[in-house]
Design an enzyme around this catalytic site. Sequence first.
Site, PDB file in Angstrom:
ATOM      1  N   TYR A  61       0.853  -1.198   0.000  1.00  0.00           N
ATOM      2  CA  TYR A  61       0.000   0.000   0.000  1.00  0.00           C
ATOM      3  C   TYR A  61       0.878   1.234   0.000  1.00  0.00           C
ATOM      4  CZ  TYR A  61      -4.975  -0.643  -0.015  1.00  0.00           C
ATOM      5  OH  TYR A  61      -6.259  -0.870  -0.432  1.00  0.00           O
ATOM      6  N   GLU A  63      -0.525   4.594  -0.619  1.00  0.00           N
ATOM      7  CA  GLU A  63      -1.421   5.757  -0.784  1.00  0.00           C
ATOM      8  C   GLU A  63      -0.646   7.045  -0.540  1.00  0.00           C
ATOM      9  OE1 GLU A  63      -4.793   5.243   1.744  1.00  0.00           O
ATOM     10  OE2 GLU A  63      -5.875   4.046   0.282  1.00  0.00           O
ATOM     11  N   ASP A 212      -6.545  14.075 -24.850  1.00  0.00           N
ATOM     12  CA  ASP A 212      -6.520  12.671 -24.422  1.00  0.00           C
ATOM     13  C   ASP A 212      -5.783  11.907 -25.522  1.00  0.00           C
ATOM     14  OD1 ASP A 212      -6.973  10.011 -23.924  1.00  0.00           O
ATOM     15  OD2 ASP A 212      -9.096  10.253 -23.422  1.00  0.00           O
ATOM     16  N   THR A 238      -3.471   6.629 -21.910  1.00  0.00           N
ATOM     17  CA  THR A 238      -3.227   5.279 -21.414  1.00  0.00           C
ATOM     18  C   THR A 238      -1.746   4.991 -21.627  1.00  0.00           C
ATOM     19  OG1 THR A 238      -3.600   4.255 -23.560  1.00  0.00           O
ATOM     20  CG2 THR A 238      -5.525   4.480 -22.130  1.00  0.00           C
ATOM     21  N   LYS A 241      -1.374   1.282 -25.102  1.00  0.00           N
ATOM     22  CA  LYS A 241      -1.733   1.217 -26.528  1.00  0.00           C
ATOM     23  C   LYS A 241      -0.444   1.379 -27.344  1.00  0.00           C
ATOM     24  CE  LYS A 241      -6.445   2.565 -25.354  1.00  0.00           C
ATOM     25  NZ  LYS A 241      -7.555   3.533 -25.499  1.00  0.00           N
ATOM     26  N   ARG A 247      -0.998  -2.069 -18.738  1.00  0.00           N
ATOM     27  CA  ARG A 247      -2.326  -1.465 -18.774  1.00  0.00           C
ATOM     28  C   ARG A 247      -2.416  -0.398 -17.685  1.00  0.00           C
ATOM     29  NH1 ARG A 247      -6.542  -2.663 -21.520  1.00  0.00           N
ATOM     30  NH2 ARG A 247      -5.191  -4.176 -22.522  1.00  0.00           N
TER      31      ARG A 247
HETATM   32  C1  LIG Z   1      -8.610   3.765 -24.671  1.00  0.00           C
HETATM   33  C2  LIG Z   1      -9.033   5.152 -24.400  1.00  0.00           C
HETATM   34  C3  LIG Z   1      -9.307   5.590 -23.098  1.00  0.00           C
HETATM   35  C4  LIG Z   1      -9.552   4.687 -21.915  1.00  0.00           C
HETATM   36  O1  LIG Z   1      -8.631   3.844 -21.536  1.00  0.00           O
HETATM   37  P1  LIG Z   1      -8.927   2.662 -20.498  1.00  0.00           P
HETATM   38  O2  LIG Z   1      -7.541   2.360 -20.044  1.00  0.00           O
HETATM   39  O3  LIG Z   1      -9.603   1.592 -21.255  1.00  0.00           O
HETATM   40  O4  LIG Z   1      -9.758   3.207 -19.396  1.00  0.00           O
HETATM   41  C5  LIG Z   1      -9.557   6.938 -22.881  1.00  0.00           C
HETATM   42  N1  LIG Z   1      -9.551   7.797 -23.909  1.00  0.00           N
HETATM   43  C6  LIG Z   1      -9.325   7.409 -25.171  1.00  0.00           C
HETATM   44  C7  LIG Z   1      -9.360   8.434 -26.259  1.00  0.00           C
HETATM   45  C8  LIG Z   1      -9.070   6.073 -25.472  1.00  0.00           C
HETATM   46  O5  LIG Z   1      -8.905   5.690 -26.733  1.00  0.00           O
END
Ligand SMILES: *Cc1c(COP(=O)(O)O)cnc(C)c1O
Length: 438
Positions: A61, A63, A212, A238, A241, A247
């Site tokens: 933990y 936090e 994002d 993220t 990707k 992840r």
């Molecule tokens: C994949 C994605 C997310 C979310 O990611 P998670 O890890 O699945 O919560 C947020 N914004 C965009 C634009 C994405 O393509």
Amino acid sequence: MSSDPITSDVLALLRDADPEIANLIEKEGERQDTTIELIASENHASPAVMHAMGTCLTNKYAEGYPGARYYGGCVWHDQIETIAIDRARSLFGCAFANVQPHSGAQANAALFLALLQPGDTFASLELSDGGHLSHGLKVNMSGKWFNPVHYPLHYDTAHPDFERIDYDAVERVCMAHKPKLLMCGYSAYPREIDFKRFREIADKCGAILHADIAHIAGLVAAGEHPSPFPHCHVVTTTTHKTLRGPRGGLFLTNDEDLAKKFNRALFPGTQGGPLMHVIGAKAVAFGEALKPEFKRYQQQVKVNAKALASALTERGFRISSGGTDNHLMLVDLRPKSAELTGADAERWMENAGIICNKNGVPQDPRPPKQTSGVRLGTPAATTRGFREPEMARIADWIEQVLTSAGAASVTGRVREEVRELCGRYPIWSTGEPAAARG
Ligand SMILES: *Cc1c(COP(=O)(O)O)cnc(C)c1O
């Protein structure tokens, strides 16, 4: 047996402890080994990244933040998290990073808590045009507790920017609704994003500009897509990707005040203890992304996407917006066959060992469970070493499978050919990133 050494190592231990789960992990390893992964949001993390996740770091933990924890015993965790933060900052060229978001959607949830009050207006691209569910879908917290207004793409087929962002319309929507937050960055948009133009609009309407970059983070880190900095006030992403890490999520900014607001909104605002094993793996992945091989990998991701898009165009498919600047494309199936749906295509291609997801094309008349398109991406296939010749073969296979309407004789033959090709490109056989293998 899986070709990736980490899954094999783990299986050796797990087989005694839990044969039921070991068996299923083994099957998944075999599935990944023998199929071609074209889901644009997926990748094959390196053995080093996977190894870091499977360690004692999960037991702790922690936090709080480095140097200010709510639990004792965090001495090594402080160092690990600080290294992850420093590497993220140098990777993206910004002053502040928070490496604790459990996922991209969690990072966005904390951003809403940090910057908006319930009922506040924000502007974004709609899910059906390529946006993400955390950008204002009615069933998501962002759409339920806040007030999304959506800006359009160019929907006029005659327009030279057909299916690209209509920046003049973004400005009109923003001037009409005065959103507090303007969001850019998408899940199914194949073109470069003009962050500078977005900033001009944000300044004009008085919004905070958020990018994002969940999908394009790896390209951005490698300088293969323009950076959101210095234009965007806040950035979320993220890490799993194109960035090819574990992840997870990540927050970035140059603004100290916004960094403090986000930190409080993430913890204690929306999350408890950080996933320290994932943060360790993020540090490893950021270290990999700082190496020159990573830039060559991202360049090949783009070359492969262009090769796949033009090979599919030659075979009579329509690529939304006419092509791709990044790692993904939206394939409109209708010119090939009026009856063919994305759902059928996804299922038939999976039978042939080619994995993708059905995806609406902009203004898609079909419902989301059917769709008229599929989304294809090259990050994972590029990781295992595929180049332009393999993209042409994939386009051939896709055409054969879809024109046969998924006939068993055709999918069965393609499945064997896919298996043979994958056998020659084991995902991580040497334990080294594929790009480093050359
Ligand atoms: C994949 C994605 C997310 C979310 O990611 P998670 O890890 O699945 O919560 C947020 N914004 C965009 C634009 C994405 O393509």
